[in-house]
Design an enzyme around this catalytic site. Structure first.
Site, PDB file in Angstrom:
ATOM      1  N   ARG A   1     -29.892   7.245 -13.869  1.00  0.00           N
ATOM      2  CA  ARG A   1     -30.977   6.903 -14.776  1.00  0.00           C
ATOM      3  C   ARG A   1     -31.858   8.124 -15.062  1.00  0.00           C
ATOM      4  NH1 ARG A   1     -36.313   5.140 -14.315  1.00  0.00           N
ATOM      5  NH2 ARG A   1     -36.903   3.807 -16.058  1.00  0.00           N
TER       6      ARG A   1
ATOM      7  N   LYS B   1     -40.088 -10.512  -8.065  1.00  0.00           N
ATOM      8  CA  LYS B   1     -39.792  -9.893  -6.770  1.00  0.00           C
ATOM      9  C   LYS B   1     -40.062 -10.876  -5.645  1.00  0.00           C
ATOM     10  CE  LYS B   1     -39.104  -5.292  -7.419  1.00  0.00           C
ATOM     11  NZ  LYS B   1     -39.977  -4.335  -6.832  1.00  0.00           N
TER      12      LYS B   1
ATOM     13  N   SER C   1     -37.290   0.411 -17.581  1.00  0.00           N
ATOM     14  CA  SER C   1     -37.469  -0.343 -16.341  1.00  0.00           C
ATOM     15  C   SER C   1     -37.981  -1.731 -16.689  1.00  0.00           C
ATOM     16  CB  SER C   1     -38.416   0.397 -15.405  1.00  0.00           C
ATOM     17  OG  SER C   1     -39.650   0.547 -16.048  1.00  0.00           O
TER      18      SER C   1
ATOM     19  N   GLU D   1     -30.438 -13.453 -13.312  1.00  0.00           N
ATOM     20  CA  GLU D   1     -29.505 -12.669 -12.497  1.00  0.00           C
ATOM     21  C   GLU D   1     -30.225 -12.225 -11.238  1.00  0.00           C
ATOM     22  OE1 GLU D   1     -28.490  -9.311 -14.917  1.00  0.00           O
ATOM     23  OE2 GLU D   1     -27.755 -10.602 -16.510  1.00  0.00           O
TER      24      GLU D   1
ATOM     25  N   ASP E   1     -30.267  -4.191  -5.287  1.00  0.00           N
ATOM     26  CA  ASP E   1     -31.026  -3.052  -4.782  1.00  0.00           C
ATOM     27  C   ASP E   1     -30.092  -1.870  -4.544  1.00  0.00           C
ATOM     28  OD1 ASP E   1     -33.184  -1.687  -3.976  1.00  0.00           O
ATOM     29  OD2 ASP E   1     -33.343  -2.624  -2.000  1.00  0.00           O
TER      30      ASP E   1
ATOM     31  N   CYS F   1     -38.765  15.231  27.909  1.00  0.00           N
ATOM     32  CA  CYS F   1     -37.968  14.000  27.874  1.00  0.00           C
ATOM     33  C   CYS F   1     -38.644  12.933  28.726  1.00  0.00           C
ATOM     34  CB  CYS F   1     -36.563  14.282  28.397  1.00  0.00           C
ATOM     35  SG  CYS F   1     -35.583  12.773  28.562  1.00  0.00           S
TER      36      CYS F   1
ATOM     37  N   PHE G   1       2.258   2.068  -3.341  1.00  0.00           N
ATOM     38  CA  PHE G   1       1.146   2.514  -4.174  1.00  0.00           C
ATOM     39  C   PHE G   1       0.808   3.981  -3.861  1.00  0.00           C
ATOM     40  CE2 PHE G   1      -3.237   3.281  -5.226  1.00  0.00           C
ATOM     41  CZ  PHE G   1      -3.359   2.696  -6.481  1.00  0.00           C
TER      42      PHE G   1
ATOM     43  N   CYS H   1     -29.469  13.714  32.423  1.00  0.00           N
ATOM     44  CA  CYS H   1     -30.527  12.806  31.964  1.00  0.00           C
ATOM     45  C   CYS H   1     -30.024  11.356  32.084  1.00  0.00           C
ATOM     46  CB  CYS H   1     -30.875  13.167  30.517  1.00  0.00           C
ATOM     47  SG  CYS H   1     -32.084  12.078  29.787  1.00  0.00           S
TER      48      CYS H   1
ATOM     49  N   LYS I   1     -31.565  -9.348  -8.720  1.00  0.00           N
ATOM     50  CA  LYS I   1     -31.977  -7.950  -8.888  1.00  0.00           C
ATOM     51  C   LYS I   1     -31.382  -7.178  -7.711  1.00  0.00           C
ATOM     52  CE  LYS I   1     -35.848  -5.130 -10.254  1.00  0.00           C
ATOM     53  NZ  LYS I   1     -35.678  -3.968  -9.385  1.00  0.00           N
TER      54      LYS I   1
ATOM     55  N   ASP J   1       0.824  -1.220   0.000  1.00  0.00           N
ATOM     56  CA  ASP J   1       0.000   0.000   0.000  1.00  0.00           C
ATOM     57  C   ASP J   1       0.849   1.258   0.000  1.00  0.00           C
ATOM     58  OD1 ASP J   1      -1.942  -1.793   0.237  1.00  0.00           O
ATOM     59  OD2 ASP J   1      -2.575  -1.247   2.273  1.00  0.00           O
ATOM     60  N   PHE J   2       1.951   1.171   0.729  1.00  0.00           N
ATOM     61  CA  PHE J   2       2.780   2.359   0.886  1.00  0.00           C
ATOM     62  C   PHE J   2       3.365   2.800  -0.462  1.00  0.00           C
ATOM     63  CE2 PHE J   2       6.924   4.295   1.902  1.00  0.00           C
ATOM     64  CZ  PHE J   2       6.445   5.398   2.574  1.00  0.00           C
TER      65      PHE J   2
ATOM     66  N   TYR K   1     -24.511  -5.221 -15.470  1.00  0.00           N
ATOM     67  CA  TYR K   1     -25.410  -6.255 -15.985  1.00  0.00           C
ATOM     68  C   TYR K   1     -25.913  -6.008 -17.405  1.00  0.00           C
ATOM     69  CZ  TYR K   1     -28.607  -2.856 -13.848  1.00  0.00           C
ATOM     70  OH  TYR K   1     -29.234  -1.714 -13.473  1.00  0.00           O
TER      71      TYR K   1
ATOM     72  N   CYS L   1     -36.239  12.339  31.888  1.00  0.00           N
ATOM     73  CA  CYS L   1     -35.895  13.329  32.909  1.00  0.00           C
ATOM     74  C   CYS L   1     -36.831  14.529  32.948  1.00  0.00           C
ATOM     75  CB  CYS L   1     -34.445  13.783  32.740  1.00  0.00           C
ATOM     76  SG  CYS L   1     -34.187  14.829  31.303  1.00  0.00           S
TER      77      CYS L   1
ATOM     78  N   CYS M   1     -33.239  15.717  23.891  1.00  0.00           N
ATOM     79  CA  CYS M   1     -33.295  16.154  25.279  1.00  0.00           C
ATOM     80  C   CYS M   1     -31.996  16.912  25.528  1.00  0.00           C
ATOM     81  CB  CYS M   1     -33.396  14.954  26.225  1.00  0.00           C
ATOM     82  SG  CYS M   1     -33.039  15.431  27.927  1.00  0.00           S
TER      83      CYS M   1
ATOM     84  N   GLU N   1     -25.639  -1.615 -11.409  1.00  0.00           N
ATOM     85  CA  GLU N   1     -26.240  -1.122 -10.178  1.00  0.00           C
ATOM     86  C   GLU N   1     -25.133  -0.663  -9.244  1.00  0.00           C
ATOM     87  OE1 GLU N   1     -29.378  -1.194 -10.539  1.00  0.00           O
ATOM     88  OE2 GLU N   1     -30.330  -0.990  -8.579  1.00  0.00           O
TER      89      GLU N   1
HETATM   90  S1  IVH Z   1     -31.534  -5.111 -16.452  1.00  0.00           S
HETATM   91  C1  IVH Z   1     -34.227  -3.024 -19.678  1.00  0.00           C
HETATM   92  N1  IVH Z   1     -30.488  -6.446 -14.483  1.00  0.00           N
HETATM   93  O1  IVH Z   1     -33.799  -2.873 -11.820  1.00  0.00           O
HETATM   94  C2  IVH Z   1     -33.977  -3.304 -18.269  1.00  0.00           C
HETATM   95  N2  IVH Z   1     -31.667  -4.446 -13.973  1.00  0.00           N
HETATM   96  O2  IVH Z   1     -36.608  -2.076 -13.115  1.00  0.00           O
HETATM   97  C3  IVH Z   1     -32.556  -3.244 -17.930  1.00  0.00           C
HETATM   98  N3  IVH Z   1     -31.662  -3.873 -11.582  1.00  0.00           N
HETATM   99  O3  IVH Z   1     -33.400   0.353 -12.770  1.00  0.00           O
HETATM  100  C4  IVH Z   1     -32.307  -3.574 -16.524  1.00  0.00           C
HETATM  101  N4  IVH Z   1     -30.484  -5.593 -10.908  1.00  0.00           N
HETATM  102  O4  IVH Z   1     -31.328  -0.608 -11.791  1.00  0.00           O
HETATM  103  C5  IVH Z   1     -31.215  -5.362 -14.845  1.00  0.00           C
HETATM  104  N5  IVH Z   1     -29.475  -7.740 -12.827  1.00  0.00           N
HETATM  105  C6  IVH Z   1     -30.171  -6.654 -13.188  1.00  0.00           C
HETATM  106  C7  IVH Z   1     -30.619  -5.712 -12.249  1.00  0.00           C
HETATM  107  C8  IVH Z   1     -31.384  -4.616 -12.681  1.00  0.00           C
HETATM  108  C9  IVH Z   1     -31.108  -4.489 -10.541  1.00  0.00           C
HETATM  109  C10 IVH Z   1     -32.460  -2.619 -11.526  1.00  0.00           C
HETATM  110  C11 IVH Z   1     -32.013  -1.582 -12.502  1.00  0.00           C
HETATM  111  C12 IVH Z   1     -33.263  -0.991 -13.089  1.00  0.00           C
HETATM  112  C13 IVH Z   1     -34.361  -1.749 -12.433  1.00  0.00           C
HETATM  113  C14 IVH Z   1     -35.316  -2.193 -13.524  1.00  0.00           C
END
Ligand code: IVH
Length: 694
Positions: free
Chosen positions: A134, A319, A80, A111, A115, A413, A34, A437, A113, A31-32, A227, A416, A431, A175
């Site tokens: 987006r 979901k 979406s 894949e 968050d 409070c 670097f 307290c 999804k 690290d150093f 993705y 107290c 408070c 993401e």
């Molecule tokens: S593909 C045409 N793959 O889900 C759609 N989206 O509702 C392209 N998300 O805003 C999206 N994981 O941010 C895709 N493995 C994944 C994902 C993913 C999370 C999110 C993405 C998008 C939302 C779609």
């Protein structure tokens, strides 16, 4: 070598090390070294800004402040996904796909999804030139500076990487997220310094990406899973990839962080198996996930299926059901934390949620109660999200009983009776009775005795509460006056709120001995721990260390003025004012003086190095034995003053072992084994350019 050439060389070298480290988890340099190279590049770029390359790794550390983000149009709209929640929905989707493809064979890529926050990155000639949010799908914010701080994201892809050549212009989508461990680290730090906690990793990530100061963004280690790949066909009209799978493999080869959790499935059964497999396994991932995404693999088939107005017909999200339960809200308990912040907690009729019995849930603050419109005796839904404590997410209005009572937020409070105050821009009520307290006092003691502070943990688990209840201690300095006679035989019975079981805390001789020994030992805790233990708002562990490095002693810190405090690295007006306020309080000063009288460490080692030269820059050292011309401290100071770094043991990272009289045989043997060069005192002096003694 000209500065321009050196800038080129350093950029290439650092990019290579970065990639090695973040993609392959190995490193050729420590690290150093670097950091030294990075510093050299930063300095050169400052001197010759015109020569700075667009993919410079110095972008990782941020530093750009933008007033607001420019708007950018997406070359390809960011769509979406349609959602499904059941197996039937999924089978319907599969039927639509089959019909759309007129019974031609097809495959899916499944894949997770993720968050977080959807991001789109543009690469031109292998260089990351733009990163955007987006937004509304058509245009988003240009947050390139912030996106460059994501260390796993290549700033440049070397041509010839992977078995498919990198196209001249393409976009990748993914993401952006704050890893859960990083989220916890940040919140722990915020708790230490009395800042409101970040609500959840997703909002924290989205807030971070929108910060104006990319230096602050870089301090939170954001990450990104890629993705999607998007590009126009090459000039001959040939597409770069024919399937999504090919693109994922190539992205990985080009150095992008593609989560290895994807899988190719040929039937909807296999998709269901994937869904079931990840229903529980997803909690082991470094980020929150709320479902899976199913995509038709072949691009020509994706084109054939096409799009609705909002989303592709060739993909869908499944979901997972949030783990929720409904129960009644019986009462609200108002908890007072170390900084006086009042947090409402919902007391519930016990209910089973994701394998555990839930009796309490977080309501965050007064605004949240208002937002939910919740009343006492309501039926509420509780959910387990990314966080450990379940939260109340909504009210079942159809079941509101006739005796539902509005929730009247206390004005005083609950512990107290002091009138609560609300600071501007903050969601919590506080408070202000900091010193007296009871729960604030209790939390201050808990802060003081924790391992990272004074490490008197034998006082944990209710024992400190007993001392407070018996008026044996009012503030932490009182701990150092405790005697065997005061402690021996103390006893108290507590009822555990959760189990209803009673528990007796009794101080026998062994307990008392343990407590007194731990208190005595705590006197050796370093000054930075003492400073952190005081619980000054905004002074966490790291800040305490920096203050000690800069001022070296409590005396110097206590008399420091605002200007001097602001000169400490990473200390802004908030910390400076908090310190000034704390030390301006006579009670606090008195407490400090009592701690001094009790012999706590009030002096640290000032790390401010008086630089002598740079001859040892980038080199690491360890010494063994004694030397004619230096004692230990002098030798260590010499290494630091000339840009070298001291290591704590012999390893491959060690550049030189300095061997003196009566050298430790094990260090010498290990250095021989690892081929670490060994030098004697006069050789070390000649490295310093010191010819006088050699
Ligand atoms: S593909 C045409 N793959 O889900 C759609 N989206 O509702 C392209 N998300 O805003 C999206 N994981 O941010 C895709 N493995 C994944 C994902 C993913 C999370 C999110 C993405 C998008 C939302 C779609």
């Amino acid at each position: 070598m000209t500065p321009q050439e050196r800038i080129r060389e350093l950029t290439a070298q650092l990019t290579y090390y970065n990639h090695q480290y973040y993609q392959d988890s190995v490193s050729e340099v420590d690290d150093f070294t670097f950091d030294q190279l990075l510093q050299e590049l930063t300095d050169l770029e400052k001197q010759y800004p015109d020569f700075r390359l667009p993919d410079s790794p110095t972008a990782r550390v941020g530093g750009t402040i933008s007033k607001e983000f420019p708007t950018v149009y997406h070359r390809f709209p960011m769509l979406s996904l349609g959602n499904t929640y059941s197996e039937e929905d999924l089978i319907e989707f599969d039927t639509r796909v089959r019909k759309g493809l007129r019974d031609e064979p097809y495959e899916y890529i499944c894949e997770l999804k993720f968050d977080g926050v959807a991001l789109s990155m543009t690469y031109e000639n292998g260089v990351l030139v733009q990163g955007a949010t987006r937004g509304d799908g058509v245009r988003g914010d240009d947050i390139t500076h912030n996106i460059r701080t994501i260390r796993s994201l290549p700033l440049r892809i070397s041509p010839g990487k992977g078995h498919i050549s990198v196209p001249a212009l393409f976009e990748v989508r993914g993401e952006g997220f704050l890893p859960l461990a990083e989220f916890d680290r940040i919140n722990k730090e915020r708790e230490d310094i009395g800042e409101p906690l970040l609500a959840n990793p997703r909002n924290a990530a989205s807030g971070t990406f929108k910060q104006q100061d990319s230096g602050a963004v870089a301090q939170r280690r954001l990450d990104c899973y890629l993705y999607s790949f998007l590009a126009d066909p090459d000039p001959s009209g040939e597409a770069i990839f024919h399937t999504h799978e090919e693109s994922l493999i190539a992205l990985r080869e080009w150095g992008f962080n593609v989560s290895p959790t994807w899988k190719k499935c040929t039937t909807i059964r296999e998709v269901m198996e994937y869904i079931n497999e990840w229903d529980t396994k997803r909690f082991e991932l470094p980020l929150g996930t709320d479902g899976i995404v199913i995509k038709v693999n072949r691009y020509d088939q994706q084109r054939e299926l096409g799009y609705t107005a909002k989303s592709p017909r060739w993909a869908i999200a499944f979901k997972y059901k949030a783990q929720a339960a409904s129960t009644t809200l019986n009462a609200i308990q108002y908890q007072v934390g170390r900084t006086g912040a009042v947090t409402p907690v919902a007391m519930l009729t016990p209910v089973l949620l994701a394998g555990t019995i839930v009796k309490r849930a977080s309501l965050h603050n007064a605004n949240e109660i208002e937002r939910l419109g919740v009343m006492l005796h309501d039926t509420v839904f509780v959910e387990k999200g990314g966080e450990i404590i379940p939260k109340v997410t909504s009210v079942d209005l159809s079941r509101r009983p006739a005796d539902a009572q509005p929730i009247v937020y206390p004005t005083e409070c609950p512990a107290c009776g002091t009138p609560l105050i609300r600071k501007e821009g903050e969601a919590h009520f506080y408070c202000p009775n900091e010193k007296y307290c009871p729960p604030q006092r209790q939390a201050r003691f808990e802060h003081f005795i924790q391992r990272r502070a004074m490490n008197i943990e034998s006082l944990g688990e209710g024992k400190i509460q007993l001392l407070i209840d018996r008026n044996l201690v009012l503030n932490p300095a009182d701990l150092y006056d405790l005697t065997n006679g005061q402690l021996l035989g103390l006893e108290k019975t507590y009822t555990d709120e959760d189990t209803g079981k009673t528990r007796t805390v009794k101080f026998g001789q062994k307990t008392v001995d343990n407590i007194l020994t731990a208190i005595e030992r705590s006197k050796a805790q370093p000054f930075s721990n003492v400073l952190f233990a005081l619980g000054i708002r905004y002074v966490g562990n790291t800040t305490a260390e920096k203050l000690v490095d800069y001022f070296g002693s409590m005396d110097a810190l206590m008399v420091a003025n605002r200007e001097q405090l602001l000169a400490v690295p990473d200390t802004g007006p908030r910390i400076a004012d908090s310190l000034l306020e704390w030390f301006a309080d006579a009670d606090n000063v008195q407490q400090v003086e009592r701690l001094r009288a009790a012999d706590l460490q009030f002096v640290g080692t000032r790390k401010e190095v008086v630089a002598e030269g740079n001859t040892l820059a980038g080199k690491t050292f360890l010494y063994t034995g004694t030397f004619a011309g230096f004692d230990r401290e002098e030798l260590e100071a010499k290494i630091a003053a000339n840009g070298g770094k001291l290591l704590s043991g012999v390893s491959k990272k060690l550049n030189y072992l300095i061997v003196g009289e009566n050298a430790g045989p094990s260090k010498v043997a290990k250095a021989q084994q690892l081929n670490v060069p060994m030098i004697n005192e006069s050789e070390f002096r000649s490295m310093l350019g010191d010819t006088e003694h050699s």
